[in-house]
Design an enzyme around this catalytic site. Structure first.
Site, mmCIF file in Angstrom:
data_model
loop_
_atom_site.group_PDB
_atom_site.id
_atom_site.type_symbol
_atom_site.label_atom_id
_atom_site.label_comp_id
_atom_site.label_asym_id
_atom_site.label_seq_id
_atom_site.Cartn_x
_atom_site.Cartn_y
_atom_site.Cartn_z
ATOM 1 C CG HIS A 66 43.184 37.942 41.801
ATOM 2 N ND1 HIS A 66 42.231 38.677 41.124
ATOM 3 C CD2 HIS A 66 43.054 36.675 41.344
ATOM 4 C CE1 HIS A 66 41.562 37.898 40.303
ATOM 5 N NE2 HIS A 66 42.040 36.664 40.420
ATOM 6 C CD GLU A 68 44.921 43.569 42.656
ATOM 7 O OE1 GLU A 68 44.764 44.276 41.660
ATOM 8 O OE2 GLU A 68 44.969 42.313 42.602
ATOM 9 C CB CYS A 71 39.173 41.720 39.522
ATOM 10 S SG CYS A 71 39.367 40.718 41.023
ATOM 11 C CB CYS A 112 41.205 42.731 44.052
ATOM 12 S SG CYS A 112 41.991 41.159 43.624
#
Length: 157
Positions: free
Chosen positions: A57, A59, A87, A90
């Site tokens: 992801h 992040e 999410c 993260c």
């Protein structure tokens, strides 16, 4: 919390990164910029498709890159700018790294339009009984596992 033109510029950069890497086919449209002391330290983008890694992801990638640049994992005082609401995975990484604040441009509800499961993950995580989650998590205590914590605590360093 204030949100000034400099913050807007960093958030806009995160959105631009999302477009750029989505269009290249690397992953979904998510980008992130990690800033320390008012200066960009690292950027990240969703590269789930390109890397075949569901944890890639934006992040997390920005955090990983920032830690490499700094040579350690303490990002205390940093600010993360994300094109989408982080999410739980993260958010957990941000917490562990010491990220101080996060600004995001789109919500998890908006991201559900493109199939992001952030909303569902938050709902699962918030279930009080872990055994009732979509992926049941069953506590199976082992003294040997707890002993590792005891040994960690006994370490001099």
């Amino acid at each position: 919390m204030s949100f000034d033109s400099k913050d807007r510029g960093f958030l806009k950069r995160a959105v631009d990164i999302a477009f750029e890497h989505m269009r290249s086919g690397e992953g979904r449209p998510f980008g992130a910029v990690l800033v320390l002391n008012g200066k960009p330290l690292a950027e990240g983008w969703n590269s789930v498709f390109a890397s075949k890694d569901p944890t890639a992801h934006a992040e997390l990638m920005a955090i990983r890159r920032a830690c490499k640049v700094l040579g350690h994992g303490d990002l205390s005082g940093s600010v993360l700018y994300a094109s989408g609401e982080p999410c739980p995975m993260c958010l957990g990484a941000m917490f562990l790294a010491g990220v101080s604040r996060c600004y995001y441009a789109t919500t998890r509800q908006e991201a559900s339009r493109i199939g992001a499961q952030t909303e569902a993950i938050y709902a699962e995580y918030l279930k009080e009984n872990p055994e009732e989650r979509a992926i049941p998590c069953i506590h199976a205590p082992m003294a040997e596992a707890s002993a590792a914590f005891d040994e960690w605590l006994a370490k001099a360093d």
